[in-house]
Design a protein around this motif. Structure first.
Motif, PDB file in Angstrom:
ATOM      1  N   ILE A 207       0.841  -1.205   0.000  1.00 21.28           N
ATOM      2  CA  ILE A 207       0.000   0.000   0.000  1.00 21.28           C
ATOM      3  C   ILE A 207       0.871   1.248   0.000  1.00 21.28           C
ATOM      4  N   ARG A 208       1.914   1.239   0.809  1.00 24.23           N
ATOM      5  CA  ARG A 208       2.789   2.416   0.886  1.00 24.23           C
ATOM      6  C   ARG A 208       3.548   2.631  -0.418  1.00 24.23           C
ATOM      7  N   GLU A 209       3.881   1.547  -1.122  1.00 22.09           N
ATOM      8  CA  GLU A 209       4.544   1.678  -2.418  1.00 22.09           C
ATOM      9  C   GLU A 209       3.599   2.301  -3.453  1.00 22.09           C
ATOM     10  N   VAL A 210       2.354   1.820  -3.476  1.00 22.10           N
ATOM     11  CA  VAL A 210       1.372   2.391  -4.396  1.00 22.10           C
ATOM     12  C   VAL A 210       1.118   3.857  -4.035  1.00 22.10           C
ATOM     13  N   GLU A 211       0.974   4.124  -2.761  1.00 22.70           N
ATOM     14  CA  GLU A 211       0.748   5.495  -2.280  1.00 22.70           C
ATOM     15  C   GLU A 211       1.885   6.413  -2.720  1.00 22.70           C
ATOM     16  N   ARG A 212       3.116   5.924  -2.605  1.00 25.47           N
ATOM     17  CA  ARG A 212       4.286   6.737  -2.961  1.00 25.47           C
ATOM     18  C   ARG A 212       4.306   7.062  -4.453  1.00 25.47           C
ATOM     19  N   ILE A 213       4.101   6.054  -5.291  1.00 26.70           N
ATOM     20  CA  ILE A 213       4.222   6.287  -6.734  1.00 26.70           C
ATOM     21  C   ILE A 213       3.063   7.131  -7.255  1.00 26.70           C
ATOM     22  N   GLN A 214       1.863   6.958  -6.670  1.00 29.16           N
ATOM     23  CA  GLN A 214       0.729   7.779  -7.095  1.00 29.16           C
ATOM     24  C   GLN A 214       0.949   9.238  -6.709  1.00 29.16           C
ATOM     25  N   ALA A 215       1.472   9.458  -5.515  1.00 27.08           N
ATOM     26  CA  ALA A 215       1.758  10.820  -5.075  1.00 27.08           C
ATOM     27  C   ALA A 215       2.841  11.463  -5.950  1.00 27.08           C
ATOM     28  N   GLU A 216       3.841  10.679  -6.330  1.00 27.24           N
ATOM     29  CA  GLU A 216       4.921  11.198  -7.171  1.00 27.24           C
ATOM     30  C   GLU A 216       4.393  11.630  -8.534  1.00 27.24           C
ATOM     31  N   LEU A 217       3.490  10.843  -9.078  1.00 28.94           N
ATOM     32  CA  LEU A 217       2.897  11.176 -10.370  1.00 28.94           C
ATOM     33  C   LEU A 217       2.070  12.453 -10.281  1.00 28.94           C
ATOM     34  N   ILE A 218       1.286  12.563  -9.217  1.00 27.51           N
ATOM     35  CA  ILE A 218       0.435  13.737  -9.025  1.00 27.51           C
ATOM     36  C   ILE A 218       1.260  15.005  -8.826  1.00 27.51           C
TER      37      ILE A 218
END
Length: 516
Positions: A207-218
């Motif tokens: 979850i934290r990995e998905v959270e990190r990459i989504q935030a980076e994209l945004i």
């Protein structure tokens, strides 16, 4: 190096000449085919239109558009190059366009940078043109994920995430009553819920990995929009930026594709199927056409990745932003917090451990607090750009086919013609009054003169889920903790653009458990 420099200059000159010829051509076509009375606005200059007037930040643009609306009215035109772009700043004009003339105003511009960049030009709902693809994708989301019965099935996940969130605030208090940065705690909780909705049961590290990459994209999207407007030239001129963008997309695929494949494998093993239906499950089952071939019309993995990414960011980022604005207003206005706590207590009684989803349906003041926050602080200053699919009329003005129309939601809720003292946070203004003058309920958000979720055919499909999550988390946070401002610091409600309209200075507060 000299050779590459000459090539680069030559390409740039060719591009500039082509662009100027395109502007001249479009200007001629505009004069010939887009005749009619456009909404008023400042006079454009040759070639650049009104580009020289546009501020750099969304906050300044909001003020600029407000000044234009005072001078020209609620529908104004700015020219970007030779192309007219219409801005709608009043609720009544937006309602006429999006509700009364919904079909004509339901299109999207040929290029929507936000949608195109974040989806890597794959399928998505927010940016898809109004048509069959959009209808199929939206119908699936509404009926298979956001249906009230399906939302109920996520109750246990919502309760589990709430428990983790409450525990994190308790731990802060036990380690000393120091101010907490609220965003740091609610960010993981909100993203966790939407990631679980998207992919089913996922461990916390993933979850934290998905959270990190989504935030980076945004957080980087603003730098990447150049690859939509000028993809070839952009890749040449901004090679480092293109490399960073490509690496983010590659990292996103490495993290998310295994989750999609795991759900696909689980579906194939009937004895191991999960009770919780995820968004991915519905996309794996969905077909884009009625072909009898079982494999025809199925979405590609990259399309499913794009749709899940859109679902997570559209849901989590807006919910997170709004939740922080709500808590900021609750901290800033202690009397509102007291009134809200009293209402919760009256509904659940002394000693309740949790405010349940069915409880919040009885809390009218809670709903008013949330809607009042959305009125003053909608997550986005603008709706996703619309485009008219045919010549249309708005307030007596002609909007030519394919014209881009922007609806300024951040001004609608602050319109002094519609709202008395619009910047005053007063939830009571949204309460319905019975014959005896006592509050007897709160209308749906669409009944008020604001559009935080849009309106008409393109209204946000996640409205019901967003309000349920906000009501559930806010009520439980107020029930479990007393929220106080930091001495000498207060609460700063100024905003800035960071993909959405966020707090310029994130909320810090003293959070102490209530003795119930």
């Amino acid at each position: 190096m000299d050779v590459w420099f000459i090539i680069l200059i030559s390409l740039s000159l060719c591009f500039c000449i082509k662009f100027l010829l395109h502007l001249l051509s479009n200007s001629t076509k505009t004069n010939q085919s887009k005749t009619g009375k456009l909404p008023p606005g400042p006079s454009p200059l040759p070639f650049i239109g009104n580009l020289h007037l546009l501020p750099k930040t969304t906050v300044d643009l909001r003020s600029f558009l407000r000044s234009l609306s005072l001078k020209y009215g609620p529908v104004t035109t700015l020219h970007i190059g030779s192309e007219p772009v219409v801005f709608v700043t009043s609720y009544s004009a937006a309602h006429e366009a999006l509700v009364r003339n919904s079909a004509a105003f339901s299109g999207r511009p040929s290029i929507v940078p936000l949608s195109s960049v974040l989806s890597n030009n794959r399928k998505d709902i927010g940016g898809s043109p109004y048509g069959q693809t959009w209808r199929v994708l939206r119908r699936n989301l509404n009926s298979e994920v956001l249906h009230p019965a399906r939302l109920k099935s996520y109750s246990l996940e919502r309760k589990r995430i709430l428990g983790t969130l409450v525990n994190s605030f308790n731990q802060c208090f036990l380690h000393g009553d120091q101010p907490v940065r609220v965003f740091d705690h609610i960010h993981h909780a909100v993203f966790s819920f939407f990631i679980l909705m998207a992919f089913g049961d996922v461990n916390d590290s993933t979850i934290r990995e998905v959270e990190r990459i989504q935030a980076e994209l945004i957080f980087n999207y603003d730098q990447f929009t150049v690859f939509c407007s000028w993809p070839r030239l952009g890749k040449l001129l901004f090679r480092d930026r293109w490399k960073r963008y490509s690496n983010i997309l590659k990292s996103q695929a490495e993290i998310i594709l295994p989750l999609i494949r795991a759900r696909k494998k689980l579906k194939q093993e009937e004895s191991k199927q999960s009770e919780l239906v995820s968004y991915t499950d519905t996309l794996l089952d969905m077909r884009m056409n009625d072909d009898q071939d079982q494999e025809a019309g199925k979405l590609e993995e990259a399309d499913i990745l794009s749709l899940c990414s859109e679902f997570i960011n559209a849901g989590a980022d807006t919910s997170l932003t709004t939740l922080q604005w709500i808590m900021a207003n609750i901290v800033k206005h202690p009397h509102i917090q007291d009134k809200l706590f009293a209402e919760i207590k009256a509904v659940v009684g002394e000693g309740a451990e949790e405010i349940k989803e069915e409880d919040v349906q009885k809390m009218t003041y809670l709903k008013a607090v949330i809607l009042e926050t959305l009125r003053i602080h909608p997550p986005s200053a603008f709706l996703v750009p619309h485009a008219v699919s045919e010549d249309a009329e708005l307030l007596g003005y002609r909007i030519p086919k394919d014209t881009t129309v922007n609806f300024v939601t951040s001004l609608m809720g602050r319109d002094p013609k519609e709202w008395e003292n619009p910047m005053e946070f007063r939830p009571e203004r949204l309460l319905n009054r019975g014959e005896n003058g006592e509050p007897d309920g709160v209308s749906d958000v669409t009944a008020y003169k604001m559009m935080p979720f849009g309106s008409g055919r393109r209204i946000c499909p996640g409205k019901r889920l967003a309000l349920l999550n906000l009501e559930y988390f806010v009520s439980n946070l107020v029930w479990n903790f007393e929220w106080k401002p930091v001495d000498g610091e207060g609460v700063d409600l100024s905003d800035k653009e960071e993909f959405l309209m966020v707090m310029k200075n994130p909320l810090r507060a003293h959070v102490s458990p209530r003795i119930k």
